[in-house]
Design a protein around this motif. Structure first.
Motif, short mmCIF file in Angstrom:
data_model
loop_
_atom_site.label_atom_id
_atom_site.label_comp_id
_atom_site.label_asym_id
_atom_site.label_seq_id
_atom_site.Cartn_x
_atom_site.Cartn_y
_atom_site.Cartn_z
N MET A 1 8.06 11.90 8.00
CA MET A 1 9.39 12.44 8.30
C MET A 1 10.44 11.90 7.34
O MET A 1 10.39 10.75 6.90
N TYR A 2 11.40 12.76 7.02
CA TYR A 2 12.51 12.40 6.14
C TYR A 2 13.55 11.61 6.93
O TYR A 2 13.88 11.95 8.07
N VAL B 1 -4.40 8.26 4.53
CA VAL B 1 -2.95 8.20 4.77
C VAL B 1 -2.22 8.98 3.68
O VAL B 1 -1.30 9.77 3.96
N ALA B 2 -2.62 8.79 2.42
CA ALA B 2 -1.95 9.46 1.30
C ALA B 2 -2.25 10.96 1.27
O ALA B 2 -1.38 11.76 0.91
N LEU B 3 -3.46 11.34 1.66
CA LEU B 3 -3.77 12.77 1.73
C LEU B 3 -2.80 13.48 2.65
O LEU B 3 -2.24 14.53 2.31
N GLU B 4 -2.58 12.91 3.82
CA GLU B 4 -1.67 13.51 4.80
C GLU B 4 -0.22 13.45 4.32
O GLU B 4 0.53 14.42 4.46
N ASP C 1 2.25 16.68 3.58
CA ASP C 1 3.49 16.90 4.33
C ASP C 1 4.74 16.80 3.46
O ASP C 1 5.76 17.41 3.78
N ALA C 2 4.68 15.99 2.41
CA ALA C 2 5.85 15.80 1.54
C ALA C 2 5.41 15.86 0.07
O ALA C 2 5.37 14.84 -0.62
N PRO C 3 5.06 17.06 -0.41
CA PRO C 3 4.53 17.18 -1.78
C PRO C 3 5.54 16.83 -2.87
O PRO C 3 5.16 16.63 -4.02
N GLU C 4 6.81 16.74 -2.49
CA GLU C 4 7.85 16.45 -3.49
C GLU C 4 7.94 14.97 -3.85
O GLU C 4 8.72 14.59 -4.73
#
Length: 409
Positions: free
Chosen positions: A31-32, A165-168, A172-175
């Motif tokens: 989440m941002y 963890v990094a895959l997810e 979720d946040a490709p930017e």
């Protein structure tokens, strides 16, 4: 571990781990954080691994390792040396799969950690005074009882599980253009860096260690630094970094940063106040690094892993109160008075006029260096902010009182 470490941990290994553990661990949200972004000057995304059943990412690697045991190994059982999150993750999933789990912990391990591990099915053996003692005993039992040792970090299966963890996060946040991850033994960042560099070679991967335990920092950078002390980030307080993980980190991690205890405390406090989430010291290390190095991370889009939430409640209370003290909202003022009727009353009037709330008052007449007719009064108080507190101190000094602020170490 055999062969080349880089070949033993690839994104394919992590993807295979993700398939194995799918549905058995929580797919935690990324989440941002608008407020943390404003505070740090970077775009901050948080991966809430403290929402796992045992409140830590360690479940992922433990489960991935358990699922690759042979039938004979499963029947005999597994063993580990850990007083932290690995013990709970391994015990929980081992019990769920019907695999006997033995955890060796040092004798001084807090009772609450023993109870937490036992509550999810682990058989706890207390041995030795230090982690090294417990580790040596676990390896001894491994041989004597024919058990399979599951290392908390220095294992390709464990690191591959952690890499999920990094895959997810990147899904979720490709930017994201930067990932800042705590380092203890190096399992989490090894898996995450493997994923990040495979999917986005240009992404920056930064590791974080507590200043008191710079073991991986020293190993990778070839520097000799003292290692030890009482850190809030006990989950990453590792004196001997992994041999396997250090090879991965040297190749795939761009930088390692050290953070002091004050920043760790501030990060834990901010996450509770702003995100309303409980994070242990190790889990807050990534945010601590960003807070401590604003120029280094300014303008970046950063992913932070809140890798664990297992913090003692009394310790958490201390951290929060110390943070209030540093911000000027809580304070202890030391005022020198003459031991005469009404002396304290006159001081109290100043507190009332400045609307500063008094919490506790401590009178010291005997154990002081003052003359017999003098006394020291310590007043714990609560202000709106540092400005209000400073105004009170200035007013008291203008009235002729000797006033000092009792500072935190």
């Amino acid at each position: 571990m055999t062969g080349n470490a880089l070949e033993e941990l690839t994104i394919d290994h992590v993807r295979a781990a993700a398939e194995r553990i799918r549905g058995a661990v929580v797919r935690t949200p990324t989440m941002y954080s608008k407020t943390l972004s404003e505070i740090t000057g970077a775009d901050i995304w948080l991966k809430f691994e403290n929402l796992q059943f045992t409140a830590a990412y360690k479940e992922r690697g433990a489960l991935n390792a358990l699922l690759q045991l042979t039938e004979e190994q499963r029947n005999r059982g597994v063993i580990a040396a850990s007083a932290g999150n690995h013990s709970q993750g391994l015990s929980y999933h081992g019990t769920r799969l019907g695999v006997p789990v033995t955890i060796v912990m040092p004798r001084p391990t807090p009772t609450v950690k023993v109870m937490q591990t036992e509550s999810v099915g682990g058989n706890v053996v207390l041995e030795g005074e230090t982690f090294d003692d417990a580790y040596a005993h676990a390896r001894k039992l491994e041989k004597e009882l024919g058990l399979t040792f599951v290392h908390p970090f220095d294992d390709p299966h464990v690191a591959a599980g952690a890499g999920t963890v990094a895959l997810e996060m990147l899904e979720d946040a490709p930017e994201l253009d930067c990932i800042v991850t705590p380092i203890g033994g190096g399992g989490l960042i090894s898996g995450m860096a493997t994923v990040a560099k495979a999917l986005r070679p240009e992404i920056e991967v930064v590791g974080v260690q507590a200043e008191l335990f710079p073991s991986m920092y020293s190993k990778v950078k070839g520097e000799a630094r003292d290692c030890g002390g009482d850190t809030l980030a006990e989950g990453i307080a590792v004196k001997a970094p992994g041999e396997f993980t250090s090879q991965i980190i040297a190749e795939r991690v761009d930088d390692i940063i050290l953070v002091g205890e004050e920043w760790l405390e501030q990060a834990v406090s901010l996450l509770l106040q702003i995100e309303k989430t409980v994070v242990e010291g190790a889990g807050a290390a990534g945010l601590a690094a960003v807070l401590a190095n604003p120029e280094r991370f300014a303008g970046k889009t950063i992913g932070l892993v809140l890798c664990g939430g297992n913090i003692d409640t009394r310790l958490l209370a201390n951290v929060l109160l110390r943070d209030l003290a540093r911000s000027g909202r809580l304070a202890r003022l030391r005022v020198t008075l003459k031991d005469r009727p009404g002396a304290l009353y006159k001081v109290m009037k100043e507190f009332d006029e400045h609307n500063v709330n008094i919490i506790e008052i401590y009178h010291q007449r005997i154990f002081t260096s003052l003359p017999a007719k003098g006394l020291i009064t310590d007043i714990e108080c609560e202000a709106r902010d540092r400005k209000q507190l400073d105004a009170l101190i200035e007013a008291l000094r203008n009235k002729g009182y000797s006033v000092s602020l009792v500072e935190l170490n």
